[in-house]
Motif scaffolding. Structure first.
Motif, mmCIF file in Angstrom:
data_model
loop_
_atom_site.group_PDB
_atom_site.id
_atom_site.type_symbol
_atom_site.label_atom_id
_atom_site.label_comp_id
_atom_site.label_asym_id
_atom_site.label_seq_id
_atom_site.Cartn_x
_atom_site.Cartn_y
_atom_site.Cartn_z
ATOM 1 N N VAL A 225 -50.487 -13.965 35.500
ATOM 2 C CA VAL A 225 -49.268 -13.164 35.410
ATOM 3 C C VAL A 225 -49.501 -11.899 34.595
ATOM 4 C CG1 VAL A 225 -47.739 -15.150 35.703
ATOM 5 C CG2 VAL A 225 -48.400 -14.441 33.402
ATOM 6 N N PHE A 226 -48.651 -10.913 34.847
ATOM 7 C CA PHE A 226 -48.686 -9.651 34.132
ATOM 8 C C PHE A 226 -47.269 -9.333 33.677
ATOM 9 C CE2 PHE A 226 -48.608 -5.045 33.718
ATOM 10 C CZ PHE A 226 -49.778 -4.798 33.025
ATOM 11 N N PHE A 227 -47.120 -9.179 32.366
ATOM 12 C CA PHE A 227 -45.846 -8.802 31.773
ATOM 13 C C PHE A 227 -45.952 -7.358 31.287
ATOM 14 C CE2 PHE A 227 -46.015 -13.424 30.849
ATOM 15 C CZ PHE A 227 -44.830 -13.824 31.448
ATOM 16 N N GLN B 191 -51.825 -12.704 31.423
ATOM 17 C CA GLN B 191 -52.027 -14.083 30.978
ATOM 18 C C GLN B 191 -52.480 -14.986 32.120
ATOM 19 O OE1 GLN B 191 -48.716 -15.669 28.742
ATOM 20 N NE2 GLN B 191 -48.315 -13.700 27.770
ATOM 21 N N MET B 192 -53.311 -15.949 31.759
ATOM 22 C CA MET B 192 -53.688 -17.020 32.674
ATOM 23 C C MET B 192 -53.023 -18.287 32.157
ATOM 24 S SD MET B 192 -55.274 -17.804 35.445
ATOM 25 C CE MET B 192 -56.421 -16.447 35.707
ATOM 26 N N LEU C 287 -42.058 -15.384 24.433
ATOM 27 C CA LEU C 287 -40.688 -15.727 24.833
ATOM 28 C C LEU C 287 -40.449 -15.373 26.302
ATOM 29 C CD1 LEU C 287 -38.847 -14.586 21.599
ATOM 30 C CD2 LEU C 287 -39.234 -16.946 22.365
ATOM 31 N N ALA C 288 -41.053 -14.283 26.768
ATOM 32 C CA ALA C 288 -40.955 -13.932 28.188
ATOM 33 C C ALA C 288 -41.645 -14.986 29.045
ATOM 34 C CB ALA C 288 -41.562 -12.552 28.433
ATOM 35 N N CYS C 289 -42.773 -15.500 28.558
ATOM 36 C CA CYS C 289 -43.478 -16.565 29.280
ATOM 37 C C CYS C 289 -42.615 -17.820 29.346
ATOM 38 C CB CYS C 289 -44.820 -16.837 28.606
ATOM 39 S SG CYS C 289 -45.899 -17.889 29.589
ATOM 40 N N GLU C 290 -41.927 -18.144 28.252
ATOM 41 C CA GLU C 290 -41.008 -19.283 28.265
ATOM 42 C C GLU C 290 -39.888 -19.063 29.266
ATOM 43 O OE1 GLU C 290 -39.635 -20.852 24.530
ATOM 44 O OE2 GLU C 290 -41.576 -20.467 23.579
ATOM 45 N N ALA C 291 -39.384 -17.832 29.364
ATOM 46 C CA ALA C 291 -38.336 -17.528 30.343
ATOM 47 C C ALA C 291 -38.853 -17.749 31.762
ATOM 48 C CB ALA C 291 -37.837 -16.097 30.155
ATOM 49 N N THR D 154 -44.801 -9.649 36.879
ATOM 50 C CA THR D 154 -45.463 -9.567 38.183
ATOM 51 C C THR D 154 -46.468 -10.707 38.259
ATOM 52 O OG1 THR D 154 -45.285 -7.160 38.205
ATOM 53 C CG2 THR D 154 -46.868 -8.137 39.725
ATOM 54 N N LEU D 155 -46.439 -11.456 39.351
ATOM 55 C CA LEU D 155 -47.432 -12.495 39.604
ATOM 56 C C LEU D 155 -48.636 -11.837 40.263
ATOM 57 C CD1 LEU D 155 -48.139 -15.543 39.636
ATOM 58 C CD2 LEU D 155 -47.093 -15.632 41.916
#
Length: 151
Positions: free
Chosen positions: A88-90, A105-106, A30-34, A77-78
């Motif tokens: 990306v790093f969440f 994530q890639m 869901l954070a990735c969707e945001a 963080t990108l």
């Protein structure tokens, strides 16, 4: 940059009394969707550009238990990017700033019609440039990890 906020729902708690591992992955999704919405690839943007984002790889690390009702704040963080990929790093944090979990994530930009990788549309690339970036010499501690048994 906090990209997503939520609370641990009762149905996310497992037989161990804390948030189930699959729910951590769901919150990061869901954070990735945001993030995708923020860079302009929400439903309207995807339709306009005929473009979307796929997740190629993810690495999730669990650090602390999360419990029912607990606040979850996901920081973004990108780590790196090129013309069609985002690394990306969440970080999932509680209200006191304690690290609960992380997800590296890639992501790959894709043309919807062909289903093939494609460079980001210019406006999307410009928005990506505005994302908070990690200093290449000071990545988050959990970024770039590999799985293995240390001997």
């Amino acid at each position: 940059m906090i990209i997503y906020k939520t609370h641990v729902a009762a149905e996310w708690v497992d037989y161990n009394g804390h948030m189930n591992d699959a729910e951590y992955a769901c919150v990061f999704s869901l954070a990735c969707e945001a993030l995708i919405d923020q860079i302009g690839l929400d439903e309207v943007g995807r339709e306009h550009y005929g473009y979307t984002i796929y997740t190629l790889e993810t690495h999730l690390c669990y650090r602390r238990e999360a419990h029912q009702g607990q606040a979850l704040n996901v920081d973004l963080t990108l780590l790196d990017s090129d013309t069609k990929r985002l690394h990306v790093f969440f970080a999932m944090l509680d209200d006191e700033g304690n690290l609960l979990a992380s997800s590296e994530q890639m992501l790959m930009g894709m043309k919807q019609a062909s289903g093939r990788p494609s460079p980001f549309p210019t406006k999307i690339a410009n928005r990506i440039e505005e994302l908070p970036k990690a200093n290449s010499e000071a990545w988050p501690e959990l970024a770039g990890r590999t799985i293995g048994i240390r001997r």
